[in-house]
Write an enzyme that holds these catalytic residues in place. Structure first.
Site, PDB file in Angstrom:
ATOM      1  N   PRO A  24      -6.923 -12.891  -2.053  1.00 56.32           N
ATOM      2  CG  PRO A  24      -8.245 -12.739  -0.173  1.00 56.32           C
ATOM      3  CD  PRO A  24      -7.707 -13.934  -1.082  1.00 56.32           C
ATOM      4  CE  LYS A  25      -6.428  -9.772   4.271  1.00 56.84           C
ATOM      5  NZ  LYS A  25      -6.151  -9.738   5.812  1.00 56.84           N
ATOM      6  CG  ASN A  26      -0.612 -12.645  -4.978  1.00 55.56           C
ATOM      7  OD1 ASN A  26       0.075 -11.553  -5.059  1.00 55.56           O
ATOM      8  ND2 ASN A  26      -0.424 -13.757  -4.954  1.00 55.56           N
TER       9      ASN A  26
END
Length: 375
Positions: free
Chosen positions: A144-146
């Protein structure tokens, strides 16, 4: 001439492509001594051993003659990216190229070049963008933090011109981490791009009810109001002032609410807002926090700056200096030097020869250590 030169952001020469791909791949963890990894884990067949890929000459990664720290990529990683570079070199737009981008992303989902080439192939091969959205969703749920995959999602949403699933999807991601910067950035883009403001303030209030310390939600509240009603209407500003004070009462030591209150009042001046000082002083009777005292320092400084006739200059300055002293010596000792600096600045700018400064407004000599205060 190859059409690759016409593709935005795709390198127009093999050395450039190799260099950019190498840069993007450097974030991949080294995987030493993994020569037998692939055959032992699912019967992976190297591209160099596949007959349907025999027409393509792999392009090895060029780390230069004397690499300082050579990454020990796994054999599978080297195999996949050698053939990816070959596809990039030939500007090949085929189903096998599209399939290989998925394998390259599986190995390193942060490789920007692979994502861009995949977008080129999506359009060239007229792929089903709904299927691509499912693919992106699965990757975001796992990573989710790409940044790269969120950017890819934005591009596909633009091509589809359909944001109908975005707010719900982002809400699900934020339910796992309410302060995910990438998710909030995407949410703000979707709302602004497709005018999806309705219901957003209610959503933010729900998040703040769940966690009043969610600074991302406070930021979103400011974003929504600034782009809709604005804070200009007196009734909106009063509503937000009272909302902030209500939330401060729940968590007096929550810096986010204090910052929000200060932020929405700065344009008109803290000391100019009617009844504000009385409300904050009333809060002070119930509790005391560094943020409350710091807010009062800002309030009195604003009154000094604007020369508001409502406040006596000498009394106002003394109140501000007393607060700085309290913050430096007791309430916010970790920022002692900062509050001493603020006190000196206020004294220098607004004081006179007749107004004595608090003892702490002058810095202690370097040879005299601070007296520990464990109150």
């Amino acid at each position: 001439m190859s059409s690759i030169e016409e593709i935005e952001e795709i390198p127009n020469s093999v050395p450039d492509a190799v260099e950019e791909e190498r840069t993007n791949s450097d974030s991949v963890d080294a995987e030493p001594d993994m020569e037998d990894e692939e055959p032992l884990r699912g019967g992976y067949v190297f591209y160099r051993d596949r007959k349907e890929w025999a027409d393509l000459e792999p392009v090895p990664q060029d780390d230069g003659p004397n690499p300082v720290v050579k990454i020990a990529y796994s054999d599978r990683f080297t195999d996949v990216y050698d053939y990816f570079r070959a596809l990039l070199k030939n500007d090949e737009k085929s189903e096998r190229a599209f399939a290989l981008t998925a394998e390259a992303i599986d190995l390193n989902a942060a490789n920007y070049t692979v994502w861009h080439y995949r977008r080129v192939l999506l359009q060239a091969l007229v792929k089903d963008l709904r299927e691509e959205m499912k693919y992106i969703t699965a990757i975001i749920e796992d990573q989710p933090k790409n940044y790269q995959v969120w950017h890819h999602r934005r591009m596909v949403v633009e091509w589809l011109n359909d944001p109908s699933e975005e707010l719900q999807f982002i809400a699900e991601i934020l339910s796992q981490d309410a302060k995910n910067y990438h998710a909030w950035q995407h949410r703000q883009w979707v709302i602004q791009e497709y005018n999806l403001w309705d219901g957003e303030l209610e959503y933010v209030e729900q998040l703040l009810e769940e966690d009043v310390r969610n600074n991302s939600a406070w930021n979103q509240r400011h974003f929504v109001i600034s782009h809709t009603s604005t804070y200009s209407p007196p009734e909106v500003l009063e509503r937000e002032v009272q909302y902030s004070i209500k939330q401060i009462k729940k968590a007096p030591h929550n810096e986010s609410a204090w910052n929000y209150l200060k932020g929405i009042l700065q344009a008109g001046g803290l000391s100019s807002y009617p009844g504000l000082l009385e409300q904050v002083e009333e809060l002070r009777e119930t509790f005391c926090s560094p943020y409350l005292l710091g807010f009062l320092v800002d309030f009195f400084e604003d009154a000094l700056e604007t020369c508001t006739s409502k406040y006596n200059q000498t009394e106002t300055l003394n109140k501000a200096l007393e607060l700085c002293e309290q913050l430096a010596q007791k309430e916010d000792t970790i920022r002692k030097e900062y509050w001493l600096y603020v006190a000196r600045s206020l004294q220098s700018k607004y004081g006179s020869g007749e107004t004595p400064s608090p003892p702490s407004s002058n810095p202690a000599p370097m040879e005299q250590p601070d007296t520990p205060n464990n109150d």
